[in-house]
Design an enzyme around this catalytic site. Sequence first.
Site, PDB file in Angstrom:
ATOM      1  N   SER A 142       0.761  -0.915  -0.181  1.00 51.48           N
ATOM      2  CA  SER A 142       0.044   0.026  -0.007  1.00 51.48           C
ATOM      3  C   SER A 142       0.954   1.315  -0.052  1.00 51.48           C
ATOM      4  O   SER A 142       2.086   1.400   0.669  1.00 51.48           O
ATOM      5  CB  SER A 142      -0.906   0.080   1.322  1.00 51.48           C
ATOM      6  OG  SER A 142      -1.637   1.209   1.491  1.00 51.48           O
ATOM      7  N   TYR A 155      -2.863  -1.363   9.868  1.00 49.10           N
ATOM      8  CA  TYR A 155      -2.768  -1.825   8.388  1.00 49.10           C
ATOM      9  C   TYR A 155      -1.463  -1.362   7.494  1.00 49.10           C
ATOM     10  O   TYR A 155      -0.776  -2.240   6.944  1.00 49.10           O
ATOM     11  CB  TYR A 155      -3.939  -1.122   7.759  1.00 49.10           C
ATOM     12  CG  TYR A 155      -4.109  -1.449   6.275  1.00 49.10           C
ATOM     13  CD1 TYR A 155      -4.676  -2.613   5.682  1.00 49.10           C
ATOM     14  CD2 TYR A 155      -3.469  -0.471   5.316  1.00 49.10           C
ATOM     15  CE1 TYR A 155      -4.739  -2.659   4.138  1.00 49.10           C
ATOM     16  CE2 TYR A 155      -3.512  -0.774   4.038  1.00 49.10           C
ATOM     17  CZ  TYR A 155      -4.448  -1.728   3.497  1.00 49.10           C
ATOM     18  OH  TYR A 155      -4.309  -1.887   2.043  1.00 49.10           O
TER      19      TYR A 155
END
Length: 247
Positions: A142, A155
């Site tokens: 990400s 995350y």
Amino acid sequence: MSIVIITGASRGLGAATAVACAARGMGVILTYNNNPEAAAGVVTRITEAGGRAVALQLDVADASSFPAFGLSVQTALQETWNRTSFDYLVNNAGYGLYHPIDTVTEEEFDGLFNVHLKGPFFLTQTLLPLIADGGQVVNMTSATTRVATAGVAPYASFKGGLEVLTRYMAKEFGDRRIRANSIAPGAIRTELGGGLTSNFEAQLAAQTALGRVGEPDEIGSVIAGLLSDDSRWINAQSIEVAGGYNI
């Protein structure tokens, strides 16, 4: 025919990747957790376009299920492609959680860890004997590992760990000519974390050089290209695909 396994491919980035890989002539094994109907829809889309795909159930959060999944993969390979190995593994399955650090529970933390770092580690370990020499592992990370975004600390931290793990995979799998790379998407219009609200999407678009958020197929096509022989000298890299996010 090359064969790719894509986790979490019943929708979103995984589904887009499955379709893009099939369009390049790859056989596809796609996994789903709890939505067999959506997975069957992806399989149908691929087969109606002349490709070949199989959907298998997998809970990436449950490492104890991986040996049985490996047996299911072997069966699918033999019955569908008359092969005992596959070529590419795309560790894509995941979910989002948007809570500030001071509100994250241990259960939420552990859930994200199991899916985004522990799962890819042990699934790759389990399937490694089935990956053909000269294959590749692609890990979905990400852009939040580069740009701190409030509310996604666990995350992003585990995605950062997955980037490091990718380099170690490249190092340790190199004697079998198995490459390992990671793809770091920016803001993409998917259902992850409940999807983007119009206000949040506008904010993200304003922070992106190309002035919009991305679409799933813009990630899927990059992964399919990375798996091709055209990218055979790309290894141990984290490739951000984000339209120029926060530059």
